[in-house]
Design a protein around this motif. Structure first.
Motif, PDB file in Angstrom:
ATOM      1  N   THR A  58       0.860  -1.174   0.000  1.00 32.93           N
ATOM      2  CA  THR A  58       0.000   0.000   0.000  1.00 32.93           C
ATOM      3  C   THR A  58       0.904   1.235   0.000  1.00 32.93           C
ATOM      4  OG1 THR A  58      -1.977   0.940   1.089  1.00 32.93           O
ATOM      5  CG2 THR A  58      -0.200   0.236   2.526  1.00 32.93           C
ATOM      6  N   PRO A  59       0.500   2.421  -0.454  1.00 32.34           N
ATOM      7  CA  PRO A  59      -0.859   2.755  -0.869  1.00 32.34           C
ATOM      8  C   PRO A  59      -1.115   2.665  -2.371  1.00 32.34           C
ATOM      9  CG  PRO A  59       0.398   4.765  -0.589  1.00 32.34           C
ATOM     10  CD  PRO A  59       1.336   3.638  -0.260  1.00 32.34           C
ATOM     11  N   SER A  60      -0.050   2.620  -3.221  1.00 26.94           N
ATOM     12  CA  SER A  60      -0.275   2.704  -4.665  1.00 26.94           C
ATOM     13  C   SER A  60       0.881   2.036  -5.383  1.00 26.94           C
ATOM     14  CB  SER A  60      -0.397   4.169  -5.091  1.00 26.94           C
ATOM     15  OG  SER A  60       0.828   4.865  -4.863  1.00 26.94           O
ATOM     16  N   ALA A  61       0.943   2.214  -6.708  1.00 24.54           N
ATOM     17  CA  ALA A  61       2.058   1.669  -7.474  1.00 24.54           C
ATOM     18  C   ALA A  61       3.280   2.580  -7.412  1.00 24.54           C
ATOM     19  CB  ALA A  61       1.641   1.451  -8.922  1.00 24.54           C
ATOM     20  N   SER A  62       3.062   3.900  -7.374  1.00 24.43           N
ATOM     21  CA  SER A  62       4.192   4.831  -7.367  1.00 24.43           C
ATOM     22  C   SER A  62       4.919   4.823  -6.024  1.00 24.43           C
ATOM     23  CB  SER A  62       3.713   6.243  -7.695  1.00 24.43           C
ATOM     24  OG  SER A  62       2.729   6.677  -6.771  1.00 24.43           O
ATOM     25  N   VAL A  63       4.179   4.665  -4.935  1.00 23.70           N
ATOM     26  CA  VAL A  63       4.769   4.466  -3.609  1.00 23.70           C
ATOM     27  C   VAL A  63       4.164   3.181  -3.061  1.00 23.70           C
ATOM     28  CG1 VAL A  63       5.037   5.327  -1.274  1.00 23.70           C
ATOM     29  CG2 VAL A  63       5.048   6.933  -3.189  1.00 23.70           C
ATOM     30  N   SER A  64       4.994   2.160  -2.920  1.00 22.63           N
ATOM     31  CA  SER A  64       4.502   0.837  -2.551  1.00 22.63           C
ATOM     32  C   SER A  64       5.330   0.292  -1.390  1.00 22.63           C
ATOM     33  CB  SER A  64       4.589  -0.101  -3.760  1.00 22.63           C
ATOM     34  OG  SER A  64       4.158  -1.396  -3.429  1.00 22.63           O
ATOM     35  N   ILE A  65       4.706   0.181  -0.221  1.00 20.38           N
ATOM     36  CA  ILE A  65       5.370  -0.307   0.990  1.00 20.38           C
ATOM     37  C   ILE A  65       4.728  -1.636   1.390  1.00 20.38           C
ATOM     38  CG2 ILE A  65       6.079   0.245   3.346  1.00 20.38           C
ATOM     39  CD1 ILE A  65       7.115   2.215   1.264  1.00 20.38           C
ATOM     40  N   ILE A  66       5.536  -2.591   1.843  1.00 18.05           N
ATOM     41  CA  ILE A  66       5.048  -3.916   2.219  1.00 18.05           C
ATOM     42  C   ILE A  66       4.803  -3.974   3.726  1.00 18.05           C
ATOM     43  CG2 ILE A  66       5.533  -6.390   2.197  1.00 18.05           C
ATOM     44  CD1 ILE A  66       7.497  -5.806  -0.121  1.00 18.05           C
ATOM     45  N   TYR A  67       3.658  -4.540   4.106  1.00 19.80           N
ATOM     46  CA  TYR A  67       3.312  -4.752   5.511  1.00 19.80           C
ATOM     47  C   TYR A  67       2.870  -6.194   5.712  1.00 19.80           C
ATOM     48  CZ  TYR A  67       3.092   0.368   5.843  1.00 19.80           C
ATOM     49  OH  TYR A  67       3.387   1.705   5.806  1.00 19.80           O
ATOM     50  N   THR A  68       3.004  -6.671   6.952  1.00 23.56           N
ATOM     51  CA  THR A  68       2.415  -7.954   7.329  1.00 23.56           C
ATOM     52  C   THR A  68       1.415  -7.717   8.452  1.00 23.56           C
ATOM     53  OG1 THR A  68       4.164  -8.487   8.944  1.00 23.56           O
ATOM     54  CG2 THR A  68       4.466  -9.258   6.685  1.00 23.56           C
ATOM     55  N   LEU A  69       0.309  -8.440   8.406  1.00 17.98           N
ATOM     56  CA  LEU A  69      -0.746  -8.332   9.406  1.00 17.98           C
ATOM     57  C   LEU A  69      -0.880  -9.677  10.106  1.00 17.98           C
ATOM     58  CD1 LEU A  69      -3.319  -7.100  10.755  1.00 17.98           C
ATOM     59  CD2 LEU A  69      -4.578  -7.817   8.713  1.00 17.98           C
ATOM     60  N   GLU A  70      -0.720  -9.677  11.427  1.00 11.88           N
ATOM     61  CA  GLU A  70      -0.889 -10.891  12.211  1.00 11.88           C
ATOM     62  C   GLU A  70      -2.385 -11.101  12.465  1.00 11.88           C
ATOM     63  OE1 GLU A  70       1.036 -12.896  16.252  1.00 11.88           O
ATOM     64  OE2 GLU A  70       1.665 -10.903  15.567  1.00 11.88           O
ATOM     65  N   ILE A  71      -2.940 -12.197  11.954  1.00  7.88           N
ATOM     66  CA  ILE A  71      -4.388 -12.389  11.963  1.00  7.88           C
ATOM     67  C   ILE A  71      -4.951 -12.472  13.374  1.00  7.88           C
ATOM     68  CG2 ILE A  71      -6.242 -13.985  11.312  1.00  7.88           C
ATOM     69  CD1 ILE A  71      -4.675 -14.596   8.782  1.00  7.88           C
ATOM     70  N   ASN A  72      -4.313 -13.200  14.263  1.00  8.05           N
ATOM     71  CA  ASN A  72      -4.862 -13.406  15.607  1.00  8.05           C
ATOM     72  C   ASN A  72      -4.833 -12.146  16.466  1.00  8.05           C
ATOM     73  OD1 ASN A  72      -5.513 -16.070  15.142  1.00  8.05           O
ATOM     74  ND2 ASN A  72      -3.611 -16.885  16.015  1.00  8.05           N
ATOM     75  N   THR A  73      -3.806 -11.309  16.304  1.00  6.82           N
ATOM     76  CA  THR A  73      -3.645 -10.145  17.184  1.00  6.82           C
ATOM     77  C   THR A  73      -3.970  -8.819  16.498  1.00  6.82           C
ATOM     78  OG1 THR A  73      -1.321  -9.822  16.595  1.00  6.82           O
ATOM     79  CG2 THR A  73      -1.805 -11.369  18.397  1.00  6.82           C
ATOM     80  N   GLY A  74      -3.961  -8.811  15.153  1.00  5.94           N
ATOM     81  CA  GLY A  74      -4.179  -7.561  14.426  1.00  5.94           C
ATOM     82  C   GLY A  74      -2.952  -6.688  14.331  1.00  5.94           C
ATOM     83  N   LYS A  75      -1.815  -7.158  14.865  1.00  3.29           N
ATOM     84  CA  LYS A  75      -0.586  -6.361  14.818  1.00  3.29           C
ATOM     85  C   LYS A  75      -0.074  -6.240  13.383  1.00  3.29           C
ATOM     86  CE  LYS A  75       1.118  -7.408  19.475  1.00  3.29           C
ATOM     87  NZ  LYS A  75       2.217  -8.042  20.252  1.00  3.29           N
ATOM     88  N   ILE A  76       0.411  -5.035  13.041  1.00  8.89           N
ATOM     89  CA  ILE A  76       0.923  -4.760  11.701  1.00  8.89           C
ATOM     90  C   ILE A  76       2.418  -4.466  11.794  1.00  8.89           C
ATOM     91  CG2 ILE A  76       0.817  -3.185   9.737  1.00  8.89           C
ATOM     92  CD1 ILE A  76      -2.140  -2.788  10.345  1.00  8.89           C
ATOM     93  N   HIS A  77       3.182  -5.055  10.901  1.00  8.12           N
ATOM     94  CA  HIS A  77       4.626  -4.837  10.854  1.00  8.12           C
ATOM     95  C   HIS A  77       5.011  -4.364   9.464  1.00  8.12           C
ATOM     96  CE1 HIS A  77       4.981  -7.170  14.616  1.00  8.12           C
ATOM     97  NE2 HIS A  77       4.089  -7.968  14.062  1.00  8.12           N
ATOM     98  N   GLN A  78       5.883  -3.349   9.380  1.00 16.72           N
ATOM     99  CA  GLN A  78       6.374  -2.886   8.086  1.00 16.72           C
ATOM    100  C   GLN A  78       7.638  -3.638   7.714  1.00 16.72           C
ATOM    101  OE1 GLN A  78       6.867   1.375   7.542  1.00 16.72           O
ATOM    102  NE2 GLN A  78       8.323   1.068   5.861  1.00 16.72           N
ATOM    103  N   VAL A  79       7.690  -4.100   6.479  1.00 11.54           N
ATOM    104  CA  VAL A  79       8.884  -4.745   5.949  1.00 11.54           C
ATOM    105  C   VAL A  79       9.834  -3.652   5.474  1.00 11.54           C
ATOM    106  CG1 VAL A  79       9.755  -6.275   4.123  1.00 11.54           C
ATOM    107  CG2 VAL A  79       7.607  -6.814   5.304  1.00 11.54           C
ATOM    108  N   PRO A  80      11.150  -3.762   5.739  1.00  9.17           N
ATOM    109  CA  PRO A  80      12.090  -2.704   5.340  1.00  9.17           C
ATOM    110  C   PRO A  80      11.943  -2.341   3.867  1.00  9.17           C
ATOM    111  CG  PRO A  80      13.200  -4.294   6.733  1.00  9.17           C
ATOM    112  CD  PRO A  80      11.837  -4.847   6.459  1.00  9.17           C
TER     113      PRO A  80
END
Length: 437
Positions: A305-327
């Motif tokens: 997210t958020p688009s093609a010109s700026v694209s950042i990777i995140y992971t969402l932990e399903i059980n806790t809802g915690k979000i982590h950004q990938v470098p």
């Protein structure tokens, strides 16, 4: 620099000295002409024969170049000058190849080497199992092909109804191949019988996903999530307008997908295959997600997210809802993330820039963004990437960046245990790929 270090098996503190011969791994192959440059000075700087540069760029007499011209710098002859005490074995060890490969390339019959002798050091394709399925363009015709590592054989699987957007989705049992082809129609190809069937219309840019037992294929049709059962040959639908990224949870009974909530904001949901027990996952407050992918163990979701010109990777932990950004890379353009089969790592393409052209780094990070590392470089703006047995990775390169084209014509492999890029397929335009274990 990381790739250069790995290509030469260098150890910390990575000291080099005058006269040391280094293996130069493939990477960015263009140069922007500076004030005062001549073809001769560029040839000396890159240690590539003048004739090779002239021919690669189709330069005609009087061989004039001007400032800011971008020219291709092809690799010169990859060779090693034998030093006192060298053997074929230690040369092969240093350059991550095999004795027989060097012997055959140089037609060596004697067990002895002579100081000062020049040896060609060809790239070596590691043996092993596995198969790559990819979409290609050859002679202005699209097709889906496979490459088998065991026998080193490439063959055409499907040549009908394939287009530039056709991503091959191979069933876990590796017997069936699904893709969206011309006019957004869904096709399934049976490799055993060579039968090709059409399931009707899908939506543009829809993704597909096979259940773990290879019986059910899920995809998006206008207004619905559709499920095709290979055994019953029937299609069932779940009424979920404007859905995207449908995929199976490991148990084959629930689906993950993205769809707008009552206020129109795209959210992630899980739902049973009969359309019951719909539950929201997380709480998106502004942008929709791209490249949504459930981890193989069903515990995490990655997205960009958020688009093609700026694209950042995140992971969402399903059980806790915690979000982590990938470098993220220096340009904030991270694409094509893929989970490893053990759900512990993510591989992705990260766009970077150097004077004259963009290129992409092939990065791997742990699922919560830890232990980020670059393993290879592609001269494409971005490239699909994937895993092979979690120990080898595949990516594309060979884009004509000098003409600012992002169409790859090379496929490369890196063994993470001995990380030097080696070519797998070349000579045709490669667009999409899927790697099978």
């Amino acid at each position: 620099m990381d790739t250069l270090i790995k290509a030469n098996n260098m150890k910390f503190p990575f000291n080099i000295y005058i006269g040391l011969q280094l293996a130069m791994p493939p990477g960015v192959n263009c140069y922007r002409v500076k004030h005062g440059d001549t073809l001769f000075s560029i040839s000396k700087s890159f240690k590539v024969p003048l004739k090779v540069i002239i021919e690669a760029n189709n330069i005609r007499p009087p061989y004039y170049i001007k400032q800011d011209d971008v020219i291709k710098i092809p690799p010169g002859v990859d060779y090693y000058i034998v030093q006192p005490g060298d053997t074929l074995w230690n040369i092969a060890q240093r350059y991550n190849t095999q004795v027989d490969v060097i012997r055959d390339a140089n037609q060596i019959s004697s067990p002895f080497l002579f100081t000062g002798e020049k040896l060609k050091i060809p790239y070596f394709l590691p043996l092993g199992s596995g198969k790559i399925v990819f979409t290609s363009l050859d002679n202005e015709k699209y097709s889906i092909r496979s490459f088998d590592f065991q026998v080193k054989e490439e063959k055409v699987l499907v040549s009908q109804f394939v287009n530039a957007g056709s991503i091959p989705y191979v069933s876990p049992d590796e017997k069936k191949l699904a893709f969206i082809g011309e006019n957004n129609k869904v096709y399934i190809y049976n490799e055993e019988t060579t039968e090709l069937i059409s399931l009707g219309q899908s939506t543009e840019y829809s993704t597909m996903n096979w259940s773990a037992d290879s019986i059910k294929l899920v995809y998006v049709t206008p207004g619905n999530i559709s499920i095709y059962n290979i055994q019953t040959k029937k299609i069932t639908t779940i009424d979920q307008p404007d859905s995207s990224y449908p995929q199976w949870f490991p148990d084959g009974k629930e689906l993950l997908f993205q769809s707008p909530d009552s206020s129109g904001i795209k959210q992630l949901y899980r739902i049973r295959e009969d359309g019951s027990n719909k539950k929201q996952i997380g709480n998106n407050i502004w942008n929709f997600y791209n490249n949504v992918e459930l981890s193989p163990d069903g515990s995490f979701i990655l997205y960009t997210t958020p688009s093609a010109s700026v694209s950042i990777i995140y992971t969402l932990e399903i059980n806790t809802g915690k979000i982590h950004q990938v470098p993220s890379g220096p340009q904030g353009k991270d694409y094509y993330p893929k989970w490893s089969t053990d759900s512990t790592r993510i591989i992705y393409s990260s766009t970077n820039y150097r004077p004259g052209s963009f290129y992409s780094q092939i990065n791997i990070a742990e699922l919560q963004g830890r232990n980020y590392q670059t393993y290879a470089v592609s001269n494409c703006f971005s490239t699909p990437v994937s895993w092979l047995h979690d120990e080898r990775i595949i990516y594309l390169s060979g884009c004509n960046t000098c003409l600012e084209e992002n169409q790859a014509n090379e496929m490369w492999l890196v063994d993470l245990r001995k990380p030097v890029p080696v070519p797998v397929v070349s000579g045709i335009k490669i667009i999409q790929l899927q790697v099978l274990s």
